[in-house]
Write a protein that holds these residues in place. Sequence first.
Motif, PDB file in Angstrom:
ATOM      1  N   GLY A 190       0.930  -1.176   0.060  1.00  0.00           N
ATOM      2  CA  GLY A 190      -0.006   0.051  -0.027  1.00  0.00           C
ATOM      3  C   GLY A 190       0.703   1.306   0.124  1.00  0.00           C
ATOM      4  O   GLY A 190       0.309   2.211   0.435  1.00  0.00           O
ATOM      5  N   ASP A 210       7.179   7.766   2.618  1.00  0.00           N
ATOM      6  CA  ASP A 210       6.485   7.395   1.320  1.00  0.00           C
ATOM      7  C   ASP A 210       5.856   8.680   0.972  1.00  0.00           C
ATOM      8  O   ASP A 210       5.013   9.405   1.299  1.00  0.00           O
ATOM      9  N   GLU A 218       4.456  11.436   3.732  1.00  0.00           N
ATOM     10  CA  GLU A 218       3.948  10.575   5.060  1.00  0.00           C
ATOM     11  C   GLU A 218       5.248   9.859   5.577  1.00  0.00           C
ATOM     12  O   GLU A 218       6.138   9.473   4.607  1.00  0.00           O
ATOM     13  N   TYR A 228      -0.643   0.175   4.052  1.00  0.00           N
ATOM     14  CA  TYR A 228      -0.611   1.369   4.135  1.00  0.00           C
ATOM     15  C   TYR A 228      -1.260   2.575   3.261  1.00  0.00           C
ATOM     16  O   TYR A 228      -1.325   3.629   3.369  1.00  0.00           O
ATOM     17  N   GLY A 229      -2.359   1.776   2.590  1.00  0.00           N
ATOM     18  CA  GLY A 229      -3.439   2.605   1.929  1.00  0.00           C
ATOM     19  C   GLY A 229      -3.373   3.246   0.813  1.00  0.00           C
ATOM     20  O   GLY A 229      -4.231   3.347   0.195  1.00  0.00           O
ATOM     21  N   TRP A 230      -2.305   3.490   0.033  1.00  0.00           N
ATOM     22  CA  TRP A 230      -2.250   4.002  -1.266  1.00  0.00           C
ATOM     23  C   TRP A 230      -2.630   2.840  -2.458  1.00  0.00           C
ATOM     24  O   TRP A 230      -2.335   1.553  -2.166  1.00  0.00           O
ATOM     25  N   GLY A 235      -1.472   9.878   2.484  1.00  0.00           N
ATOM     26  CA  GLY A 235      -1.432  10.210   4.095  1.00  0.00           C
ATOM     27  C   GLY A 235      -2.729   9.710   4.638  1.00  0.00           C
ATOM     28  O   GLY A 235      -2.935   8.429   4.412  1.00  0.00           O
TER      29      GLY A 235
END
Length: 343
Positions: A190, A210, A218, A228-230, A235
């Motif tokens: 992520g 990142d 972030e 981690y979401g991406w 962020g």
Amino acid sequence: MKQAPGDSSRWFVAEKSGVIRVFANDPSSSSSSVFFDISGIVASTGEGGLLGFAFHPNFPATPEVFVSYTRDGPFRSFVSRFYSTDNGQTLSPLVEDILIVNPQPATNHNGGDIALGPDGYLYVSFGDGGGSGDPNENGQNTMTIHGAIVRIDVEGSSPYEIPPGNPFSSNAACAQGVGAAACPEIFAWGFRNPWRFSFDGVTGRLWAGDVGQNAWEEIDLVEVGENYGWNDREGAHCFDPASGCADTFREPHAEYAHALGRSVTGGLVYRGSDVPDLVGWYVFGDFVSGRVFAFNEDAPAGVTPEELMATSILIVSFAEGIDGELYILDYGVGTIHKIERAP
Ligand SMILES: [Ca+2]
């Protein structure tokens, strides 16, 4: 830029073109020699090049150095092991054990940092494959090692083994970067472009910067199996509303807005003695704005970084001496700066 294990007399600094130079650990040092040269095979287009290297912890007794770089034909990331045949004076380009080949669809977001963790495994970071906004949706796709920090065991059978603690460790290896199921090499995913990460030598924590897209840079405390979401999130914020922007992702440990910079360069936790107030602080910077930030490593997630200095440095890397002192490397003019206590 690194020092070899147990040898504080020298510094080794990688150049993007494919050369690692070595010079005396002396601020008045005025010359360097070539430690390693694979400039003939490195493609340094865009964000590609020789992007990272890591000494085996027993170097030079175990004469191995792990190197992360990009090649053309087509454009790909390579993670390879090279050997010193002269007791650590140089690194031979003649024998290359290729560990990972990862086809790269673009010459940006190649990640490329590399380190041996306190667990003895080799960690390598890869970006989302490039372009803007993760057009291939690699960040959330665990069937590719793009957008991930991978962890492999390089002490077992060739080319590597999968550490049993990796989240998808029972799946077949993704030797060419993609698989029919989630890649067992993945440690965490992520990410957009976690091109600088480091381990704190005291706590063993893994910290990564990142780089954001349009608004947020972030810093992540990277732990096994975390997402981690991406590109659902940038962020701690929604990036792709169509994804639903779930709030189940691992949040950044710290972030800053583009008013303060445009491209985070992950740094290191300070463990030196020259700046006592900085011990235990994670120090990092921004490639574009030149600002240097820090936060106490023990601060909980959501900490606001403090600005230490505003510089004109194109911050391409931080480096740590065996003594724990920190350095900043300038990609623009090729200078090396040491962080010292203000007089
Ligand atoms: Ca994130």
